[in-house]
Design an enzyme around this catalytic site. Structure first.
Site, mmCIF file in Angstrom:
data_model
loop_
_atom_site.group_PDB
_atom_site.id
_atom_site.type_symbol
_atom_site.label_atom_id
_atom_site.label_comp_id
_atom_site.label_asym_id
_atom_site.label_seq_id
_atom_site.Cartn_x
_atom_site.Cartn_y
_atom_site.Cartn_z
ATOM 1 N N ASP A 24 -47.447 48.385 -48.368
ATOM 2 C CA ASP A 24 -48.546 49.343 -48.420
ATOM 3 C C ASP A 24 -49.873 48.477 -48.543
ATOM 4 O O ASP A 24 -50.182 47.312 -49.211
ATOM 5 C CB ASP A 24 -48.386 50.198 -49.955
ATOM 6 C CG ASP A 24 -49.214 51.575 -49.949
ATOM 7 O OD1 ASP A 24 -49.773 51.759 -48.956
ATOM 8 O OD2 ASP A 24 -49.169 52.002 -50.993
ATOM 9 N N ASN A 26 -52.438 48.650 -46.069
ATOM 10 C CA ASN A 26 -52.972 48.336 -44.677
ATOM 11 C C ASN A 26 -54.452 49.062 -44.570
ATOM 12 O O ASN A 26 -55.422 48.606 -44.115
ATOM 13 C CB ASN A 26 -52.252 48.747 -43.454
ATOM 14 C CG ASN A 26 -50.846 48.028 -43.594
ATOM 15 O OD1 ASN A 26 -50.921 46.634 -44.234
ATOM 16 N ND2 ASN A 26 -49.848 48.418 -42.684
ATOM 17 N N GLY A 27 -54.266 50.256 -44.979
ATOM 18 C CA GLY A 27 -55.750 51.329 -44.630
ATOM 19 C C GLY A 27 -56.731 50.969 -45.448
ATOM 20 O O GLY A 27 -57.746 50.895 -45.005
ATOM 21 N N TRP A 29 -57.125 47.777 -46.861
ATOM 22 C CA TRP A 29 -57.530 46.451 -46.281
ATOM 23 C C TRP A 29 -58.741 46.739 -45.358
ATOM 24 O O TRP A 29 -59.754 46.010 -45.525
ATOM 25 C CB TRP A 29 -56.422 45.925 -45.769
ATOM 26 C CG TRP A 29 -56.494 44.397 -45.405
ATOM 27 C CD1 TRP A 29 -56.563 43.113 -46.195
ATOM 28 C CD2 TRP A 29 -57.238 44.054 -44.244
ATOM 29 N NE1 TRP A 29 -57.041 42.106 -45.457
ATOM 30 C CE2 TRP A 29 -57.114 42.590 -44.265
ATOM 31 C CE3 TRP A 29 -57.504 44.564 -43.039
ATOM 32 C CZ2 TRP A 29 -57.710 41.761 -43.270
ATOM 33 C CZ3 TRP A 29 -57.941 43.826 -41.819
ATOM 34 C CH2 TRP A 29 -58.036 42.639 -42.047
ATOM 35 N N HIS A 41 -53.223 48.146 -40.013
ATOM 36 C CA HIS A 41 -51.754 47.979 -39.338
ATOM 37 C C HIS A 41 -51.482 46.772 -38.318
ATOM 38 O O HIS A 41 -50.577 46.080 -38.484
ATOM 39 C CB HIS A 41 -51.225 49.352 -38.611
ATOM 40 C CG HIS A 41 -51.442 50.646 -39.719
ATOM 41 N ND1 HIS A 41 -50.942 50.550 -41.081
ATOM 42 C CD2 HIS A 41 -52.204 51.790 -39.378
ATOM 43 C CE1 HIS A 41 -50.985 51.828 -41.544
ATOM 44 N NE2 HIS A 41 -51.819 52.544 -40.824
ATOM 45 N N SER A 70 -40.277 59.277 -43.424
ATOM 46 C CA SER A 70 -40.103 60.574 -42.787
ATOM 47 C C SER A 70 -41.468 61.330 -43.164
ATOM 48 O O SER A 70 -41.502 62.330 -42.251
ATOM 49 C CB SER A 70 -38.826 61.197 -43.259
ATOM 50 O OG SER A 70 -38.667 60.795 -44.478
ATOM 51 N N GLU A 71 -41.994 61.018 -43.989
ATOM 52 C CA GLU A 71 -43.272 61.676 -44.371
ATOM 53 C C GLU A 71 -44.530 61.290 -43.652
ATOM 54 O O GLU A 71 -45.548 61.935 -43.800
ATOM 55 C CB GLU A 71 -43.659 61.540 -45.945
ATOM 56 C CG GLU A 71 -42.564 62.679 -46.845
ATOM 57 C CD GLU A 71 -41.268 61.949 -46.861
ATOM 58 O OE1 GLU A 71 -40.233 62.604 -46.466
ATOM 59 O OE2 GLU A 71 -41.254 60.436 -47.252
ATOM 60 N N TRP A 73 -45.270 61.147 -40.772
ATOM 61 C CA TRP A 73 -45.622 62.133 -39.496
ATOM 62 C C TRP A 73 -47.026 62.967 -40.074
ATOM 63 O O TRP A 73 -47.653 63.576 -39.177
ATOM 64 C CB TRP A 73 -44.562 63.020 -38.966
ATOM 65 C CG TRP A 73 -43.447 62.292 -38.383
ATOM 66 C CD1 TRP A 73 -42.016 62.102 -39.179
ATOM 67 C CD2 TRP A 73 -43.341 61.716 -37.387
ATOM 68 N NE1 TRP A 73 -41.310 61.531 -38.332
ATOM 69 C CE2 TRP A 73 -42.007 61.096 -36.966
ATOM 70 C CE3 TRP A 73 -44.141 61.303 -36.247
ATOM 71 C CZ2 TRP A 73 -41.333 60.295 -36.284
ATOM 72 C CZ3 TRP A 73 -43.718 60.753 -35.052
ATOM 73 C CH2 TRP A 73 -42.503 60.093 -34.838
ATOM 74 N N LEU A 135 -30.573 35.550 -41.055
ATOM 75 C CA LEU A 135 -31.434 36.497 -41.854
ATOM 76 C C LEU A 135 -31.245 38.117 -40.931
ATOM 77 O O LEU A 135 -31.200 38.340 -39.803
ATOM 78 C CB LEU A 135 -32.694 36.258 -41.712
ATOM 79 C CG LEU A 135 -33.788 37.400 -42.386
ATOM 80 C CD1 LEU A 135 -33.587 37.506 -43.915
ATOM 81 C CD2 LEU A 135 -35.159 36.967 -42.170
ATOM 82 N N GLU A 211 -34.458 45.212 -59.004
ATOM 83 C CA GLU A 211 -35.498 44.657 -59.871
ATOM 84 C C GLU A 211 -36.772 44.984 -59.052
ATOM 85 O O GLU A 211 -36.849 44.930 -57.917
ATOM 86 C CB GLU A 211 -35.626 43.218 -60.196
ATOM 87 C CG GLU A 211 -34.317 42.832 -61.048
ATOM 88 C CD GLU A 211 -34.143 43.319 -62.337
ATOM 89 O OE1 GLU A 211 -35.194 43.559 -62.730
ATOM 90 O OE2 GLU A 211 -33.274 43.525 -62.929
#
Ligand code: FPP
Length: 256
Positions: A24, A26-27, A29, A41, A70-71, A73, A135, A211
């Site tokens: 979280d 990016n916007g 920043w 992004h 899913s939110e 969009w 990984l 955690e």
């Protein structure tokens, strides 16, 4: 492979075996720098590269990144299009590097909503990296924790229709194999960057005993140093899984 922190006490190691991250900030920043949100992004993709490398080097086995919920969009059309372009670019440009690093890519979520080209690139990248095991990098795209529980319920009933007439027979062990990340252990450490302290419909089933680590740092500024700080905090946690501190100290509890 299914493992459940509520059915059995998992082994605790100094380095988290599975790290799950909400990337979280990016916007914000970008906005702070008078740039369009989309620039944040694009910068966030560089942080993804740094964190994949850092986790691989530090011995993490599973890294799950929440790339698109899913939110999401609900965001402006331009921002959604840019995010889709970034996924396509990342799949076109980064798979060689994942291959070199021994990284196996998985994408989880309701992929049917994506354009056919993106679905095809996802399938190809997953197939190309399928033999890697250094990984496991799992990208959650059009993913929602509630969607996951609902799709698992439908899949369970399709596989075992008799359960509909005997709901008392439905237990964790019946449902869990149908969750979209049934092949991975539950996350040991959850990280959310950007200062918010919420789960935002991420892996709501799988985070039962994870955690939770929150940092104000924006995702584009996140890298190896911040991973090291989060892991140090993780090492200081007492993971009791329902037991008491005294039981842990005495090493008497099951799985201690
Ligand atoms: C949250 O920041 C970030 C996202 C919704 C998208 C994350 C995507 C990337 C890091 C790039 C692509 C990833 C891959 C795996 C190729 P936000 O926009 O909500 O930030 P804000 O809270 O400051 O507005």
């Amino acid at each position: 492979m299914t493992s459940s922190s509520t059915l059995a006490v998992p082994e605790t190691r100094p380095v988290p075996r599975h790290v799950a991250i909400i990337m979280d900030g990016n916007g914000r920043w970008a906005t702070r720098r008078h740039l369009p949100r989309t620039a944040g992004h694009a910068k966030g993709v560089q942080a993804v590269r740094r964190v994949v490398e850092a986790c691989g080097r530090r011995g993490v086995e599973y890294l799950t990144l929440f790339a698109f919920s899913s939110e999401n969009w609900r965001r402006p059309v331009d921002e959604v299009s840019l995010l889709m372009r970034l996924f396509v670019q990342a799949l076109e440009r980064e798979v060689d590097k994942l291959q070199e690093q021994g990284v196996r890519l998985h994408v989880v979520g309701d992929l049917s909503a994506f354009e056919p080209r993106l679905q095809e690139l996802i399938a190809q990248a997953q197939a190309r990296t399928a033999a890697n095991d250094r990984l496991h990098l799992c990208v959650a795209a059009n993913y929602g924790g509630r969607w996951d529980i609902l799709q698992a319920t439908r899949a369970m009933l399709a596989a075992r229709p008799e359960l509909a007439a005997h709901p008392e027979r439905i237990d964790e062990a019946a449902l869990a194999p149908h969750l979209s990340m049934a092949w991975a252990p539950e996350p040991d450490l959850f990280i959310r960057t950007g200062g918010e302290q919420r789960i935002s419909n991420f892996l709501i089933w799988q985070l039962a005993y994870t955690e939770l680590y929150f940092t104000d740092r924006y995702w584009p500024d996140f890298g190896d140093e911040e991973i090291a700080a989060a892991f140090e905090w993780y090492r200081s946690r007492e993971r009791r899984f329902g037991r008491t501190s005294a039981q842990l100290a005495a090493g008497t509890a099951a799985g201690a």
